[in-house]
Design a protein around this motif. Structure first.
Motif, PDB file in Angstrom:
ATOM      1  N   MET A 112     -37.932 103.631 -20.101  1.00  0.00           N
ATOM      2  CA  MET A 112     -38.205 104.173 -18.760  1.00  0.00           C
ATOM      3  C   MET A 112     -38.087 103.053 -17.713  1.00  0.00           C
ATOM      4  O   MET A 112     -38.259 101.884 -18.018  1.00  0.00           O
ATOM      5  CB  MET A 112     -39.612 104.790 -18.761  1.00  0.00           C
ATOM      6  N   PHE A 113     -37.770 103.452 -16.499  1.00  0.00           N
ATOM      7  CA  PHE A 113     -37.616 102.463 -15.424  1.00  0.00           C
ATOM      8  C   PHE A 113     -38.949 101.803 -15.110  1.00  0.00           C
ATOM      9  O   PHE A 113     -40.002 102.403 -15.272  1.00  0.00           O
ATOM     10  CB  PHE A 113     -37.085 103.150 -14.163  1.00  0.00           C
ATOM     11  N   GLU A 114     -38.853 100.569 -14.603  1.00  0.00           N
ATOM     12  CA  GLU A 114     -40.095  99.908 -14.164  1.00  0.00           C
ATOM     13  C   GLU A 114     -40.371 100.221 -12.712  1.00  0.00           C
ATOM     14  O   GLU A 114     -41.508 100.441 -12.310  1.00  0.00           O
ATOM     15  CB  GLU A 114     -39.961  98.400 -14.357  1.00  0.00           C
ATOM     16  N   ARG A 115     -39.304 100.214 -11.909  1.00  0.00           N
ATOM     17  CA  ARG A 115     -39.497 100.377 -10.475  1.00  0.00           C
ATOM     18  C   ARG A 115     -38.371 101.225  -9.878  1.00  0.00           C
ATOM     19  O   ARG A 115     -37.207 100.861  -9.979  1.00  0.00           O
ATOM     20  CB  ARG A 115     -39.497  98.990  -9.841  1.00  0.00           C
ATOM     21  N   ILE A 116     -38.747 102.320  -9.267  1.00  0.00           N
ATOM     22  CA  ILE A 116     -37.746 103.227  -8.677  1.00  0.00           C
ATOM     23  C   ILE A 116     -37.788 103.111  -7.157  1.00  0.00           C
ATOM     24  O   ILE A 116     -38.869 103.187  -6.552  1.00  0.00           O
ATOM     25  CB  ILE A 116     -38.038 104.688  -9.086  1.00  0.00           C
ATOM     26  N   LEU A 117     -36.610 102.922  -6.563  1.00  0.00           N
ATOM     27  CA  LEU A 117     -36.536 102.946  -5.101  1.00  0.00           C
ATOM     28  C   LEU A 117     -36.181 104.360  -4.650  1.00  0.00           C
ATOM     29  O   LEU A 117     -35.284 104.991  -5.217  1.00  0.00           O
ATOM     30  CB  LEU A 117     -35.486 101.955  -4.587  1.00  0.00           C
TER      31      LEU A 117
ATOM     32  N   MET B 269     -36.269  93.979  -3.974  1.00  0.00           N
ATOM     33  CA  MET B 269     -37.530  94.460  -4.560  1.00  0.00           C
ATOM     34  C   MET B 269     -37.437  94.638  -6.076  1.00  0.00           C
ATOM     35  O   MET B 269     -38.367  95.124  -6.703  1.00  0.00           O
ATOM     36  CB  MET B 269     -37.928  95.807  -3.926  1.00  0.00           C
ATOM     37  N   HIS B 270     -36.291  94.253  -6.641  1.00  0.00           N
ATOM     38  CA  HIS B 270     -36.084  94.368  -8.102  1.00  0.00           C
ATOM     39  C   HIS B 270     -36.298  95.796  -8.613  1.00  0.00           C
ATOM     40  O   HIS B 270     -36.936  95.990  -9.660  1.00  0.00           O
ATOM     41  CB  HIS B 270     -36.992  93.394  -8.870  1.00  0.00           C
ATOM     42  N   ALA B 271     -35.789  96.756  -7.882  1.00  0.00           N
ATOM     43  CA  ALA B 271     -35.843  98.137  -8.385  1.00  0.00           C
ATOM     44  C   ALA B 271     -34.741  98.308  -9.420  1.00  0.00           C
ATOM     45  O   ALA B 271     -33.636  97.791  -9.238  1.00  0.00           O
ATOM     46  CB  ALA B 271     -35.640  99.115  -7.228  1.00  0.00           C
ATOM     47  N   ASP B 272     -35.029  98.998 -10.513  1.00  0.00           N
ATOM     48  CA  ASP B 272     -33.966  99.198 -11.507  1.00  0.00           C
ATOM     49  C   ASP B 272     -33.311 100.573 -11.395  1.00  0.00           C
ATOM     50  O   ASP B 272     -32.387 100.889 -12.142  1.00  0.00           O
ATOM     51  CB  ASP B 272     -34.439  98.909 -12.940  1.00  0.00           C
ATOM     52  N   ALA B 273     -33.790 101.403 -10.457  1.00  0.00           N
ATOM     53  CA  ALA B 273     -33.170 102.715 -10.261  1.00  0.00           C
ATOM     54  C   ALA B 273     -33.365 103.158  -8.818  1.00  0.00           C
ATOM     55  O   ALA B 273     -34.304 102.723  -8.147  1.00  0.00           O
ATOM     56  CB  ALA B 273     -33.794 103.737 -11.211  1.00  0.00           C
TER      57      ALA B 273
ATOM     58  N   ILE C  80     -27.770  99.076 -10.863  1.00  0.00           N
ATOM     59  CA  ILE C  80     -28.960  99.862 -10.523  1.00  0.00           C
ATOM     60  C   ILE C  80     -28.653 101.296 -10.938  1.00  0.00           C
ATOM     61  O   ILE C  80     -27.585 101.828 -10.604  1.00  0.00           O
ATOM     62  CB  ILE C  80     -29.241  99.814  -8.998  1.00  0.00           C
ATOM     63  N   GLU C  81     -29.555 101.925 -11.668  1.00  0.00           N
ATOM     64  CA  GLU C  81     -29.294 103.286 -12.135  1.00  0.00           C
ATOM     65  C   GLU C  81     -29.452 104.266 -10.976  1.00  0.00           C
ATOM     66  O   GLU C  81     -30.491 104.306 -10.320  1.00  0.00           O
ATOM     67  CB  GLU C  81     -30.274 103.627 -13.266  1.00  0.00           C
ATOM     68  N   PHE C  82     -28.417 105.054 -10.732  1.00  0.00           N
ATOM     69  CA  PHE C  82     -28.486 106.119  -9.736  1.00  0.00           C
ATOM     70  C   PHE C  82     -29.087 107.334 -10.437  1.00  0.00           C
ATOM     71  O   PHE C  82     -28.546 107.789 -11.451  1.00  0.00           O
ATOM     72  CB  PHE C  82     -27.068 106.417  -9.232  1.00  0.00           C
ATOM     73  N   ILE C  83     -30.197 107.838  -9.936  1.00  0.00           N
ATOM     74  CA  ILE C  83     -30.845 108.973 -10.613  1.00  0.00           C
ATOM     75  C   ILE C  83     -30.135 110.259 -10.177  1.00  0.00           C
ATOM     76  O   ILE C  83     -30.435 110.841  -9.136  1.00  0.00           O
ATOM     77  CB  ILE C  83     -32.365 109.000 -10.347  1.00  0.00           C
ATOM     78  N   GLY C  84     -29.170 110.624 -11.000  1.00  0.00           N
ATOM     79  CA  GLY C  84     -28.292 111.743 -10.698  1.00  0.00           C
ATOM     80  C   GLY C  84     -27.079 111.589 -11.591  1.00  0.00           C
ATOM     81  O   GLY C  84     -27.068 110.767 -12.493  1.00  0.00           O
TER      82      GLY C  84
ATOM     83  N   VAL D 263     -33.864 111.667 -17.893  1.00  0.00           N
ATOM     84  CA  VAL D 263     -32.483 111.654 -18.401  1.00  0.00           C
ATOM     85  C   VAL D 263     -31.684 110.493 -17.804  1.00  0.00           C
ATOM     86  O   VAL D 263     -30.830 109.927 -18.475  1.00  0.00           O
ATOM     87  CB  VAL D 263     -31.745 113.009 -18.222  1.00  0.00           C
ATOM     88  N   ALA D 264     -32.007 110.126 -16.559  1.00  0.00           N
ATOM     89  CA  ALA D 264     -31.298 108.986 -15.953  1.00  0.00           C
ATOM     90  C   ALA D 264     -31.599 107.700 -16.729  1.00  0.00           C
ATOM     91  O   ALA D 264     -30.753 106.817 -16.849  1.00  0.00           O
ATOM     92  CB  ALA D 264     -31.695 108.829 -14.491  1.00  0.00           C
TER      93      ALA D 264
END
Ligand code: ADP
Length: 453
Positions: free
Chosen positions: A1-6, A73-77, A100-104, A315-316
């Protein structure tokens, strides 16, 4: 799972995503414009970053600023929400290039389904019902006329890259078709930088019925049944409900399965909506695929119990869908009313400004998704939707009664909203009998323009 989502969005959907991310144990970074600096949703984010002035062209649409905020900000998604950059395949590609993972969906799946001509081709292959019409882009009036002769007038010329109702022309004869073709091509080229257009049958009286789907990166896709969004004004949805009333269960299941096949074939991951028009004989014709979470997703969450936003984050991150098709059970009926800060008595004039009173409805089966609270000032820069009122009942009659009760309970002032209009629509015979088409709200407003309250 992601740590930090923007979260590259604002308002109620930013809050919706923050809530889902928190429940999944992810930290959140919310970007905001200067006009949103007092946005109540920002208080719920772990971190916030200002990305520019109020106009969205200088903030929420600035891919470069959003990407640098994510990197700093070190977001991974990145979750795009809806609107803004949500259906921009280039942005999804930039995210991928920056790791960076695009959630989509992937940029490829988004581009494939986002282009109406390639989407229609894929739909034909998947057995998803489409409008009769041209299979490829049309250049010459003679080609268009040939198609029209085959399928019969009226026809509609549509832009392959269309969106927001632009680049469309209805034609009822050869002369209108020649004019419409030129006009649509010009408008599409100017608006989307892509002048490709096609011709399909135009349906005069239809309901809008759409299918919610979810896909993952392991080749699975499911549908979460359908929603009716026939109550619209100027192509903007006002009321959504699910399941779509009065659709034969066998027909419904067939169309829903064809929609999930299309999503599966497109190697699609995340939430998608396949939109259709349905005629009086319950024939379905695909309009387009929306490659993002939709405003009306809570309707489906209520009747299936599936958290669509959490599932799309999962799923992302590479997890398989947590549900199989046979796990999806319909339960009762849900309705959503969009609360827009607009004055229905004054041609839906936007109502920016201070919200002094804000007292949401509550109780069993009532959900309010909003970022507003008393003292919030609605900025003039963005969409006028300030919240969504969703109710869930054991059947449609109970849901309607509950929605009426909830609207009566809701207090918002001094700004005007669409709530009184909703109250009236819910009591109108065409709605109660779901004997309506996508023009019914406009027709009602024309007949009794002043009778909103
Ligand atoms: P956009 O991407 O611009 O929203 P859509 O394909 O979703 O374009 O069409 C927008 C609206 O135009 C639809 O909601 C529907 O009301 C109308 N429309 C589009 N195609 C047809 C058609 N073939 N027949 C009748 N109405 C149509």
């Amino acid at each position: 799972m992601f740590e930090r989502i923007l979260i590259a969005n604002r308002g109620e959907i930013a809050l919706r995503i923050i809530r889902a991310a928190k429940e999944l144990g992810c930290e959140t970074v919310c970007v905001f414009s200067q006009a949103d600096r007092h946005g109540p949703w920002l208080e719920q984010a772990d971190h916030t970053v200002c990305i520019g002035p109020g106009p969205s062209s200088e903030s929420y649409l600035r891919a470069d600023r959003i990407i640098s905020a994510a990197e700093t900000m070190h977001a991974d998604a990145i979750h795009p929400g809806y609107g803004f950059l949500a259906e921009n395949a280039e942005f999804a590609e930039v995210c991928r290039d920056c790791n960076i993972e695009f959630i989509g969906p992937s940029p490829e799946a988004m581009a494939l389904l986002g282009d109406k001509i390639s989407c229609k081709r894929m739909a034909r292959e998947a057995g998803t019902p489409v409008f009769p019409g041209s299979e490829e882009a049309i250049e010459e009036p003679t080609e268009a006329m040939e198609v029209a002769r085959e399928i019969g007038f009226p026809v509609i010329v549509k832009a392959a890259a269309g969106g927001g109702g632009r680049g469309m022309r209805i034609a009822r004869n050869d002369a209108e078709l020649a004019d419409g073709l030129a006009a649509a091509r010009q408008e599409a080229a100017a608006a989307f930088g892509n002048g490709a257009v096609y011709v399909e049958k135009f349906l005069e009286h239809a309901r809008h019925v759409e299918v919610q789907c979810l896909g993952d990166k392991h080749g699975h896709a499911v549908h979460l049944y359908n929603r009716d969004c026939t109550s619209q004004r100027r192509h903007q949805k006002l009321i959504e409900e699910g399941p779509a009333p009065g659709v034969d269960a066998k027909i419904r299941d067939g169309v829903c399965e064809s929609a999930s096949s299309l999503i599966r074939n497109a190697k699609y991951s995340g939430a998608a909506t396949v939109e259709f028009l349905m005629d009086r004989q319950q024939h379905f014709y695909m309009l387009e695929v929306n490659t993002r979470v939709q405003v009306e997703h809570p309707v489906t969450e209520a009747i299936t119990g599936v958290d669509i936003v959490k599932e799309s984050i999962r799923v992302a991150s590479g997890e398989p869908l947590s549900i199989h098709q046979e796990d999806v059970q319909l339960n009762g009926h849900a309705i959503e009313c969009r609360i827009n800060a607009e004055d229905p008595d004054r041609d839906f004039m936007p109502q920016p400004g201070l919200v002094e009173v804000f007292q949401p409805a509550g109780g069993f089966g009532v959900r309010v998704d909003t970022h507003v609270r008393p003292g919030y000032r609605i900025p003039p820069n963005y969409d006028s939707m300030i919240g969504k009122l969703i109710v869930h009942g054991c059947d449609r009659a109970e849901a309607i009664a509950k929605m009426k009760r909830a609207i009566d309970e809701f207090r918002i002032g001094p700004i005007k909203t669409t709530l009184p209009l909703h109250r009236r629509l819910l009591g109108s015979t065409p709605f109660v009998e779901h004997d309506f088409d996508i023009h019914w709200v406009e027709q009602l407003l024309e007949k009794q323009p002043d009778a909103v309250v």
